[in-house]
Design a protein around this motif. Structure first.
Motif, PDB file in Angstrom:
ATOM      1  N   PRO A   7       0.800  -1.221   0.000  1.00 38.15           N
ATOM      2  CA  PRO A   7       0.000   0.000   0.000  1.00 38.15           C
ATOM      3  C   PRO A   7       0.841   1.283   0.000  1.00 38.15           C
ATOM      4  CG  PRO A   7      -0.839  -1.536   1.626  1.00 38.15           C
ATOM      5  CD  PRO A   7       0.458  -2.088   1.119  1.00 38.15           C
ATOM      6  N   LEU A   8       2.072   1.219   0.479  1.00 38.19           N
ATOM      7  CA  LEU A   8       2.944   2.388   0.523  1.00 38.19           C
ATOM      8  C   LEU A   8       3.841   2.485  -0.709  1.00 38.19           C
ATOM      9  CD1 LEU A   8       4.022   4.808   2.221  1.00 38.19           C
ATOM     10  CD2 LEU A   8       5.712   3.221   3.160  1.00 38.19           C
ATOM     11  N   TRP A  54      -0.867  -9.927   8.868  1.00 36.94           N
ATOM     12  CA  TRP A  54       0.104  -8.848   8.890  1.00 36.94           C
ATOM     13  C   TRP A  54       1.224  -9.180   7.920  1.00 36.94           C
ATOM     14  CZ3 TRP A  54      -0.570  -4.303  11.079  1.00 36.94           C
ATOM     15  CH2 TRP A  54      -1.433  -4.185  12.144  1.00 36.94           C
ATOM     16  N   TRP A  55       1.677  -8.191   7.160  1.00 38.45           N
ATOM     17  CA  TRP A  55       2.833  -8.346   6.285  1.00 38.45           C
ATOM     18  C   TRP A  55       3.713  -7.109   6.432  1.00 38.45           C
ATOM     19  CZ3 TRP A  55       4.439 -12.192   2.864  1.00 38.45           C
ATOM     20  CH2 TRP A  55       3.605 -13.307   2.798  1.00 38.45           C
ATOM     21  N   CYS A  56       4.997  -7.286   6.224  1.00 40.30           N
ATOM     22  CA  CYS A  56       5.940  -6.180   6.318  1.00 40.30           C
ATOM     23  C   CYS A  56       6.729  -6.068   5.018  1.00 40.30           C
ATOM     24  CB  CYS A  56       6.912  -6.407   7.474  1.00 40.30           C
ATOM     25  SG  CYS A  56       8.115  -5.061   7.671  1.00 40.30           S
ATOM     26  N   PHE A  64       1.561  -3.671   6.993  1.00 45.43           N
ATOM     27  CA  PHE A  64       0.229  -3.500   6.424  1.00 45.43           C
ATOM     28  C   PHE A  64      -0.530  -4.812   6.533  1.00 45.43           C
ATOM     29  CE2 PHE A  64       3.056  -4.857   3.097  1.00 45.43           C
ATOM     30  CZ  PHE A  64       2.324  -5.770   2.361  1.00 45.43           C
ATOM     31  N   ILE A  65      -1.753  -4.817   6.047  1.00 45.94           N
ATOM     32  CA  ILE A  65      -2.598  -5.998   6.149  1.00 45.94           C
ATOM     33  C   ILE A  65      -2.894  -6.539   4.759  1.00 45.94           C
ATOM     34  CG2 ILE A  65      -4.867  -6.837   6.902  1.00 45.94           C
ATOM     35  CD1 ILE A  65      -4.651  -4.783   9.188  1.00 45.94           C
ATOM     36  N   TYR A  79      -3.955  -3.535   2.238  1.00 42.50           N
ATOM     37  CA  TYR A  79      -4.391  -2.201   2.636  1.00 42.50           C
ATOM     38  C   TYR A  79      -3.651  -1.775   3.901  1.00 42.50           C
ATOM     39  CZ  TYR A  79      -7.601  -5.191   5.332  1.00 42.50           C
ATOM     40  OH  TYR A  79      -8.142  -6.167   6.130  1.00 42.50           O
ATOM     41  N   PRO A  80      -3.579  -0.454   4.136  1.00 42.28           N
ATOM     42  CA  PRO A  80      -2.904   0.029   5.346  1.00 42.28           C
ATOM     43  C   PRO A  80      -3.626  -0.445   6.610  1.00 42.28           C
ATOM     44  CG  PRO A  80      -3.366   1.841   3.821  1.00 42.28           C
ATOM     45  CD  PRO A  80      -4.091   0.637   3.314  1.00 42.28           C
ATOM     46  N   ALA A  81      -2.886  -0.684   7.652  1.00 38.17           N
ATOM     47  CA  ALA A  81      -3.475  -1.127   8.925  1.00 38.17           C
ATOM     48  C   ALA A  81      -4.429  -0.080   9.481  1.00 38.17           C
ATOM     49  CB  ALA A  81      -2.374  -1.434   9.926  1.00 38.17           C
TER      50      ALA A  81
END
Length: 98
Positions: A7-8, A54-56, A64-65, A79-81
């Protein structure tokens, strides 16, 4: 090559990501037994089908998720948490830490 949408940072190679486990509701730390807290940290449902995880993105440390189908390994969406967690959780300090 498998691509995941961050998402970022946009679409990236899956090798740039690290999974962080299922998204679950955190129990109230001051009211939870050690056994229940350990279950929250270490035990996961691992059911077949769509899970929320959760993923990084490791290069940017952005968490983010993602919704992922564990049967097909298809990433359905990310999508963002902040879309799921709209409020910060405040932790009360116990008497020892004040």
């Amino acid at each position: 090559m498998k691509i995941m949408h961050c998402p970022l940072n946009g679409p990236r190679n899956i090798s740039e990501f690290a999974p962080g486990g299922e998204v679950t509701r955190m129990p109230e730390p001051s009211l939870t037994s050690d056994e229940a807290w350990a279950d929250y940290i270490w035990m996961h449902n691992n059911h077949a089908g769509v899970v929320t995880e959760w993923w990084c993105h490791v290069p940017t440390s952005y968490w983010f998720i993602a919704e992922r189908n564990t049967i097909t390994d298809e990433i359905i969406r990310t999508y963002p948490a902040s879309q799921l967690y709209t409020e910060r959780m405040n932790f009360e300090q116990n008497a020892e830490n004040k």
